[in-house]
Design an enzyme around this catalytic site. Sequence first.
Site, mmCIF file in Angstrom:
data_model
loop_
_atom_site.group_PDB
_atom_site.id
_atom_site.type_symbol
_atom_site.label_atom_id
_atom_site.label_comp_id
_atom_site.label_asym_id
_atom_site.label_seq_id
_atom_site.Cartn_x
_atom_site.Cartn_y
_atom_site.Cartn_z
ATOM 1 N N PRO A 138 0.832 -1.208 0.000
ATOM 2 C CA PRO A 138 0.000 0.000 0.000
ATOM 3 C C PRO A 138 0.862 1.251 0.000
ATOM 4 C CG PRO A 138 -0.861 -1.587 1.562
ATOM 5 C CD PRO A 138 0.444 -2.136 1.065
ATOM 6 N N CYS A 139 0.415 2.279 -0.742
ATOM 7 C CA CYS A 139 1.272 3.441 -0.981
ATOM 8 C C CYS A 139 0.828 4.697 -0.251
ATOM 9 C CB CYS A 139 1.320 3.743 -2.475
ATOM 10 S SG CYS A 139 -0.300 4.157 -3.188
ATOM 11 N N GLN A 140 -0.191 4.626 0.623
ATOM 12 C CA GLN A 140 -0.714 5.847 1.240
ATOM 13 C C GLN A 140 0.353 6.625 1.996
ATOM 14 O OE1 GLN A 140 -2.033 2.824 1.462
ATOM 15 N NE2 GLN A 140 -4.262 2.849 1.533
ATOM 16 N N PHE A 142 3.298 7.210 1.260
ATOM 17 C CA PHE A 142 4.192 7.982 0.403
ATOM 18 C C PHE A 142 3.418 8.815 -0.613
ATOM 19 C CE2 PHE A 142 6.309 3.956 1.497
ATOM 20 C CZ PHE A 142 7.424 4.438 2.152
#
Length: 672
Positions: A138-140, A142
């Site tokens: 998951p990229c939240q 960054f």
Amino acid sequence: MSNSPIMQQLSLPLNILNTEPKTTSQFQEILKTLNMTNSPGWPDKFGELIHNWCTKKSYSPIKTLSLFTGGGGLDIAFHDCGFQIIKMLELEPKYIKTLETNSQPGKYLENSQPICINIRDYFPSPELEIDFIIGGPPCQTFSAAGRRASGVPGTNDTRGKLFLEYVRILKKLQPKGFLFENVYGIIGAENGKAWQTIQTAFQEAGYTIYYRILDAADYGVPQHRERLFIVGLKTGNYLFPAPTHGPDSIGKEPFYTALAAVKDINISEKKLEIKGKYGHLLTDIPPGLNYSFYTDKMGHPQPIFSWRSKFSDFLYKADPEMPVRTIKAQGGQYTGPFSWENRRFSIAELKRLQTFPDAYEIVGNRSVCIEQIGNSVPPQLGRILALGILEQVMGVKLPFSMQYLSPTQKLGFRQRKRQLTKRYAEKAEEAIAKFSTQSLEKLQTVSLSINNYPNQRNIEKFLSTDFGWHDLPKSNSVKIYLNYDLHSSCWLIDAGKSQLRDKKNQYSIDIIPSANFPDWVLNTERVKLIASDWDLEVFTGLWKAFEEKLRQITGKADLVQLSGYYQYQPKIKMTMSFSRELETNSIWRVVESIIKGIGVKTQLSTQKLAFLWGVNTEDIFQYMQCLRKIGYEVRNHNTNPQIIPGEYLIPYTFPTLNPKSVQLRKNLEFRI
């Protein structure tokens, strides 16, 4: 010899490097080889034909493990390119339903095994043999949303450390290589420290890594979507495929546009209209623009929003002649992209814009489907990357020539983005110029005439606990009495808990335009808010009453649009006056400081805030809770993990919370 990726790539054999200039379109050559046409939905046919070709080849199956699978975008891509997806690990049960549906006999990912599990709890069997691993956590932590909220947490957030689980599994299974995807913000997080930590972890696991930021539109996706891709190899070298579309492609193949992607879709989905407070605004927005069309910076004659006060996808209408902007996994009622037909895109259309196959079934309600689409790697981009891995790493000779980027070759999508900004500013100017003089006069007359709103006394309004402002009582609401006396010299708004006849004023708030913004939109010289009771709910009610009149008379969406986004210099100046002396530690003294702009707009420690406000350090948290109760947005580490523990951020000098505020559903205090 140096072991750097660049030096290793420079040592590639010439037949693999294959970067010599050509004049014909690489994409057209691929189409010709596969005997297919560039028709709507062509990526589906591309994937089908590549898969058929790979199936006929006799090379050993490339056993692949998928981590953080989501809706399966990368899995579709690698499956089509001959990789055998053995297992798919995914935490969310709602996404697992999609993977299970498409793993059934005769379905797209037939024979793959979805596993609903937290990756921290996954310990692969010693007997499991894997050749390749794909996926991105998951990229939240960054993301752009995190940067907008005052920096990104990066590896300071537990989600930002999930790459370590990826590394743990790499060390256990020792595949030939892997492909890791994430947002490009990962490179700049924590001033580059997070990125260095990630690179070191992969290298210590025994892999040479190659990475690039790519735009999906450059690879045949009708969507601009910039993402970081890392390819790690035990041995050998890797070059990223050259773009197949756009100005950087060989032969300058035009982008696959949004209109070309969806024009043959039959719309069966219902409730695609956009309603609510701002839905009607979409009609006049030129395709390609967003809410910023209604800002003074764009030249709108009656601005509703302040520049950069919203996310870029707020009221974003797609341009049919271009790829759309990034499809977001989550968003609010007015989160685009919206169709140029002034409606929401259907799920079938969104699948096309992400290049998900028509035959691939995404399970769930509309919001769950959009989550899976928006969180996925577009399969067509994934296919091109997978073909590069198939040829360079697995040694499979493809039926067409692949072109690759040299290690030093730069792509121009960032520069083109800046050019698009100029293009859409010109489109806004053209659209505004088409407004007739009569229409402008009518707009300005209706918006700015205070005569349309006569002065009123003892008007009853109701403030609810979620900061809703109502004409009729609601559950847990309180009654606020109001007087309105609006003139060109001053707007006077009085509020109290009981009828206001002959009541003494306890405090007042004066609002004027700041020196750098003398021409504000209010048809008056100043605003004066007057409270007849020492009551915090009356304080909130005053601001709600002002905001309501602001919206009715000027069309401005809310107080933020009057003052401007908090990271810019405010367009209003405020002072607070009291009818009597206050105790030093009173909440009113804190509010007075905030209204003056003291202790706002930047992250500050409890010690610094206590000094600025003249209160005790141990009382700061109590004051912050009180400020939240009267509608101020207050952020700390528990509401926004990117904020340093012990520091706070109050973005605005006035209350901004409302029933739809994201911050309203967060808590300043850590709760298990």
